[in-house]
Design a protein around this motif. Structure first.
Motif: not given
Lengths: 232, 172
Positions: A163-167, B50-57
């Motif tokens: 969430n923090k990264v998304e924010e 961290a950006l790579t770990k973000l889940p897909d929509a």
């Protein structure tokens, strides 16, 4: 399901769409269709091949939705936006020329629609999650997943970090955000990103660099320790 | 301070995709020679991770079907709008066009016939107009005397002739 025959009269764009001439990429480098299989599929779409178009939607729905989701920050609106990207691609098939990779052309449409949505929100801001909402029958309160209900502590922590990264991504200026998200796709070269963003190669790399520097500053506690310091 | 081009090159590659083993080795070798850049490189790598770990929509299972339905619906709507916005005469124009062509053809043929008849009448009138003009009926009053005067079989006037002989003799 019988789709309308591909006919130049069928999908005449509205005056508003025509006025947005920048929607339609004008790429001058010639790329043979046999090198890019997706461009070859799109040329078949131009002839009315709906199966080819379905294949393209299946292949690109995830990356387009990723871009839309992290641009607008709302899953439902992102779905509508992503669908609209493909609908616009279908409508623009008559104008499609395989002068670049199909992905470049498609993401240019996606970028333009994302910009439109962002600007629409600036003119008509949506309610913030932090504001108290008066629930009405036709407007239920926003549903937010309660991760504590059935989530392990690690998953909770991971969710919080995500969430923090998304924010942090949401807090970026729109051009930096989209540049960063396109870069994250991984299958676009910097030259292709520059064409999508309609700026120079150096400007594209500068946007990405600045976006990353902003994220590093904002996410410093997590990046250094691997956990969000507020959770300690 | 401008970033080193070697370091910048591998940095930009890593933003887009994971570095290959040879690329990692080259970057590692460069960082060993430039320890001041190691901290920044580490932070950058952590951000990339961290950006790579973000889940897909989440993609709805019926996403493609909804796209195609929207296309079909907008296609039908576009056709209806175009039909409704068309002037009434445009709807009838295709049907009336063959009838109009036939009518025009008949009109042309009729006009040609009229023209031919007019020309024939004109020619006949011209012939009649060029014929000898008939004399006034009053002229015919002394017709017989005139004919007799003009006739070759008219007898000479003996009295007049004898008078003319006398005149000639007297003049001598």
């Amino acid at each position: 399901m019988v789709l309308p025959q591909r006919d130049r009269r069928d999908f005449r764009p509205s005056a508003a769409t025509l006025s947005r001439s920048w929607c339609w990429p004008t790429l001058t480098t010639v790329m043979p269709a046999e090198i890019d299989p997706d461009a070859a599929l799109m040329l078949r779409v131009k002839q009315g091949d709906t199966a080819a178009f379905t294949a393209l939607v299946e292949k690109y729905k995830q990356p387009v939705l990723n871009l839309a989701w992290r641009t607008v920050g709302d899953a439902t609106e992102a779905e509508d936006l992503a669908q609209n990207v493909f609908v616009q691609a279908w409508k623009s098939a008559d104008r499609y020329q395989p002068t670049a990779k199909f992905a470049t052309w498609l993401f240019t449409i996606a970028r333009n629609l994302c910009y439109n949505e962002i600007r629409r929100r600036v003119r008509h801001p949506a309610d913030s999650l932090d504001q108290s909402r008066e629930e009405t029958d036709d407007q239920p309160a926003l549903q937010i997943e309660d991760k504590r209900v059935a989530t392990a502590p690690d998953d909770l922590l991971r969710g919080e970090l995500e969430n923090k990264v998304e924010e942090a991504i949401q807090s970026l200026p729109e051009n930096q955000r989209i540049a960063l998200l396109l870069c994250r796709q991984g299958d676009l070269s910097y030259e292709e990103m520059a064409k999508i963003l309609d700026c120079s190669l150096s400007a594209t790399k500068s946007l990405i660099h600045r976006a990353r520097e902003t994220l590093k500053a904002r996410l410093k506690p997590y990046l250094h320790t691997g956990v969000w310091e507020e959770q300690k | 301070m401008n970033p080193d081009p070697v370091y910048q090159k591998y940095l930009e590659i890593s933003w887009r995709r994971p570095l290959s083993d040879p690329e990692k080795a080259e970057l590692r070798a460069w960082l060993i020679n430039h320890p001041e850049a190691q901290a920044a490189a580490e932070v950058d790598a952590l951000l990339t991770a961290a950006l790579t770990k973000l889940p897909d929509a989440p993609v709805p299972s019926n996403f493609t079907a909804r796209v195609m339905q929207t296309i079909e619906r907008e296609g039908r709507l576009q056709s209806r709008v175009e039909t409704a916005s068309r002037p009434w005469w445009r709807a009838w124009l295709p049907r009336l066009a063959p009838v109009a062509i036939v009518l025009i053809g008949c009109l042309v043929i009729w006009q040609q016939q009229q023209h031919s008849q007019h020309q024939a009448l004109t020619e006949a009138a011209r012939e009649v107009a060029s014929a000898q003009i008939l004399a006034d009926p009053n002229v015919m009053t002394h017709f017989d005397e005139i004919v007799s005067l003009a006739s070759d079989s008219a007898a000479p006037d003996e009295g007049l002739l004898s008078m003319s002989d006398d005149l000639i003799a007297l003049s001598k």
